[in-house]
Design a protein around this motif. Sequence first.
Motif, PDB file in Angstrom:
ATOM      1  N   VAL A 133      -3.841   0.424   2.382  1.00 38.01           N
ATOM      2  CA  VAL A 133      -2.823   0.423   3.445  1.00 38.01           C
ATOM      3  C   VAL A 133      -3.322   1.231   4.640  1.00 38.01           C
ATOM      4  CG1 VAL A 133      -0.479   1.153   4.057  1.00 38.01           C
ATOM      5  CG2 VAL A 133      -0.904   0.042   1.856  1.00 38.01           C
ATOM      6  N   ALA A 134      -3.919   2.386   4.368  1.00 36.09           N
ATOM      7  CA  ALA A 134      -4.471   3.204   5.446  1.00 36.09           C
ATOM      8  C   ALA A 134      -5.591   2.459   6.164  1.00 36.09           C
ATOM      9  CB  ALA A 134      -4.982   4.535   4.897  1.00 36.09           C
ATOM     10  N   ALA A 175       4.027  -1.825   5.841  1.00 34.51           N
ATOM     11  CA  ALA A 175       3.434  -0.492   5.702  1.00 34.51           C
ATOM     12  C   ALA A 175       2.266  -0.239   6.660  1.00 34.51           C
ATOM     13  CB  ALA A 175       3.019  -0.241   4.260  1.00 34.51           C
ATOM     14  N   PRO A 176       1.282  -1.146   6.784  1.00 33.80           N
ATOM     15  CA  PRO A 176       0.176  -0.852   7.717  1.00 33.80           C
ATOM     16  C   PRO A 176       0.642  -0.648   9.157  1.00 33.80           C
ATOM     17  CG  PRO A 176      -0.452  -2.614   6.237  1.00 33.80           C
ATOM     18  CD  PRO A 176       1.021  -2.367   6.035  1.00 33.80           C
ATOM     19  N   ALA A 177       1.613  -1.421   9.586  1.00 34.26           N
ATOM     20  CA  ALA A 177       2.134  -1.256  10.949  1.00 34.26           C
ATOM     21  C   ALA A 177       2.820   0.096  11.104  1.00 34.26           C
ATOM     22  CB  ALA A 177       3.105  -2.383  11.282  1.00 34.26           C
ATOM     23  N   ALA A 178       3.560   0.512  10.091  1.00 37.14           N
ATOM     24  CA  ALA A 178       4.244   1.808  10.147  1.00 37.14           C
ATOM     25  C   ALA A 178       3.239   2.954  10.160  1.00 37.14           C
ATOM     26  CB  ALA A 178       5.201   1.950   8.963  1.00 37.14           C
ATOM     27  N   VAL A 179       2.190   2.845   9.363  1.00 37.36           N
ATOM     28  CA  VAL A 179       1.152   3.881   9.346  1.00 37.36           C
ATOM     29  C   VAL A 179       0.452   3.932  10.696  1.00 37.36           C
ATOM     30  CG1 VAL A 179      -1.020   4.619   8.296  1.00 37.36           C
ATOM     31  CG2 VAL A 179       0.833   3.767   6.847  1.00 37.36           C
ATOM     32  N   ILE A 217      -0.072   9.546   4.239  1.00 40.02           N
ATOM     33  CA  ILE A 217       0.859   8.806   5.099  1.00 40.02           C
ATOM     34  C   ILE A 217       1.040   7.392   4.565  1.00 40.02           C
ATOM     35  CG2 ILE A 217       1.187   7.883   7.447  1.00 40.02           C
ATOM     36  CD1 ILE A 217      -0.483  10.421   8.362  1.00 40.02           C
ATOM     37  N   ALA A 218      -0.046   6.755   4.150  1.00 43.44           N
ATOM     38  CA  ALA A 218       0.026   5.400   3.599  1.00 43.44           C
ATOM     39  C   ALA A 218       0.865   5.370   2.330  1.00 43.44           C
ATOM     40  CB  ALA A 218      -1.383   4.875   3.315  1.00 43.44           C
ATOM     41  N   THR A 219       0.729   6.376   1.492  1.00 44.15           N
ATOM     42  CA  THR A 219       1.539   6.443   0.268  1.00 44.15           C
ATOM     43  C   THR A 219       3.016   6.510   0.620  1.00 44.15           C
ATOM     44  OG1 THR A 219      -0.235   7.517  -0.962  1.00 44.15           O
ATOM     45  CG2 THR A 219       2.003   7.808  -1.811  1.00 44.15           C
ATOM     46  N   PHE A 220       3.354   7.316   1.608  1.00 43.10           N
ATOM     47  CA  PHE A 220       4.748   7.433   2.029  1.00 43.10           C
ATOM     48  C   PHE A 220       5.303   6.097   2.519  1.00 43.10           C
ATOM     49  CE2 PHE A 220       7.896   8.065   5.379  1.00 43.10           C
ATOM     50  CZ  PHE A 220       8.857   8.799   4.696  1.00 43.10           C
ATOM     51  N   PHE A 221       4.545   5.416   3.371  1.00 41.52           N
ATOM     52  CA  PHE A 221       5.036   4.170   3.964  1.00 41.52           C
ATOM     53  C   PHE A 221       4.869   2.954   3.056  1.00 41.52           C
ATOM     54  CE2 PHE A 221       4.587   6.596   7.992  1.00 41.52           C
ATOM     55  CZ  PHE A 221       5.878   6.413   8.464  1.00 41.52           C
ATOM     56  N   SER A 222       4.173   3.079   1.961  1.00 34.71           N
ATOM     57  CA  SER A 222       3.985   1.950   1.041  1.00 34.71           C
ATOM     58  C   SER A 222       5.301   1.400   0.515  1.00 34.71           C
ATOM     59  CB  SER A 222       3.092   2.357  -0.132  1.00 34.71           C
ATOM     60  OG  SER A 222       1.772   2.519   0.319  1.00 34.71           O
ATOM     61  N   ALA A 223       6.326   2.214   0.479  1.00 33.66           N
ATOM     62  CA  ALA A 223       7.643   1.766   0.024  1.00 33.66           C
ATOM     63  C   ALA A 223       8.209   0.674   0.928  1.00 33.66           C
ATOM     64  CB  ALA A 223       8.606   2.947  -0.039  1.00 33.66           C
ATOM     65  N   GLN A 224       7.682   0.553   2.134  1.00 37.35           N
ATOM     66  CA  GLN A 224       8.171  -0.472   3.064  1.00 37.35           C
ATOM     67  C   GLN A 224       7.609  -1.856   2.758  1.00 37.35           C
ATOM     68  OE1 GLN A 224       7.696   0.691   7.140  1.00 37.35           O
ATOM     69  NE2 GLN A 224       8.924   2.531   6.879  1.00 37.35           N
ATOM     70  N   ALA A 229      -5.966  -0.757   6.476  1.00 38.72           N
ATOM     71  CA  ALA A 229      -5.376  -1.819   7.302  1.00 38.72           C
ATOM     72  C   ALA A 229      -4.772  -1.249   8.579  1.00 38.72           C
ATOM     73  CB  ALA A 229      -4.325  -2.579   6.499  1.00 38.72           C
ATOM     74  N   ALA A 230      -4.135  -0.095   8.466  1.00 40.53           N
ATOM     75  CA  ALA A 230      -3.551   0.543   9.647  1.00 40.53           C
ATOM     76  C   ALA A 230      -4.634   0.962  10.634  1.00 40.53           C
ATOM     77  CB  ALA A 230      -2.736   1.764   9.225  1.00 40.53           C
ATOM     78  N   ILE A 231      -5.714   1.504  10.119  1.00 41.94           N
ATOM     79  CA  ILE A 231      -6.808   1.955  10.974  1.00 41.94           C
ATOM     80  C   ILE A 231      -7.497   0.758  11.619  1.00 41.94           C
ATOM     81  CG2 ILE A 231      -9.025   3.151  10.960  1.00 41.94           C
ATOM     82  CD1 ILE A 231      -7.640   4.919   8.682  1.00 41.94           C
ATOM     83  N   ALA A 232      -7.567  -0.348  10.910  1.00 41.81           N
ATOM     84  CA  ALA A 232      -8.114  -1.570  11.505  1.00 41.81           C
ATOM     85  C   ALA A 232      -7.254  -2.014  12.693  1.00 41.81           C
ATOM     86  CB  ALA A 232      -8.204  -2.672  10.460  1.00 41.81           C
ATOM     87  N   ARG A 233      -5.945  -1.846  12.572  1.00 44.63           N
ATOM     88  CA  ARG A 233      -5.055  -2.170  13.691  1.00 44.63           C
ATOM     89  C   ARG A 233      -5.355  -1.274  14.887  1.00 44.63           C
ATOM     90  NH1 ARG A 233       0.404  -4.464  12.641  1.00 44.63           N
ATOM     91  NH2 ARG A 233       0.310  -5.435  10.590  1.00 44.63           N
ATOM     92  N   LEU A 234      -5.525   0.025  14.618  1.00 41.34           N
ATOM     93  CA  LEU A 234      -5.841   0.952  15.705  1.00 41.34           C
ATOM     94  C   LEU A 234      -7.154   0.582  16.374  1.00 41.34           C
ATOM     95  CD1 LEU A 234      -4.879   4.414  14.149  1.00 41.34           C
ATOM     96  CD2 LEU A 234      -3.572   3.069  15.803  1.00 41.34           C
ATOM     97  N   ALA A 235      -8.143   0.247  15.563  1.00 39.17           N
ATOM     98  CA  ALA A 235      -9.453  -0.126  16.102  1.00 39.17           C
ATOM     99  C   ALA A 235      -9.332  -1.371  16.976  1.00 39.17           C
ATOM    100  CB  ALA A 235     -10.432  -0.353  14.967  1.00 39.17           C
TER     101      ALA A 235
END
Length: 73
Positions: free
Chosen positions: A59-60, A25-29, A13-20, A62-68
């Motif tokens: 990126v993943a 990207a972390p927010a999108a993930v 998922i992070a690879t897909f959203f990295s283009a942003q 960072a996204a998981i840190a947001r969730l936490a």
Amino acid sequence: MPPEKLVRMANQIATFFSAQGADAAPAAVATHLRQFWDPRMRRTIVAHAAAGGAGLDPVAAAAIARLAAEETA
């Protein structure tokens, strides 16, 4: 579901959203994980990240840190 499989999925998922870009990207993930992952999956990946996060793409991670952070807020 084993953490290793969740890591692989989160990294895909992070690879897909990295283009942003690095900022978006972390927010999108995080949004994707929030919308499409079962709460048990999110708890497992958050716990894995808290235990060191072996194998997580930056990126993943960072996204998981947001969730936490949302869970503790």
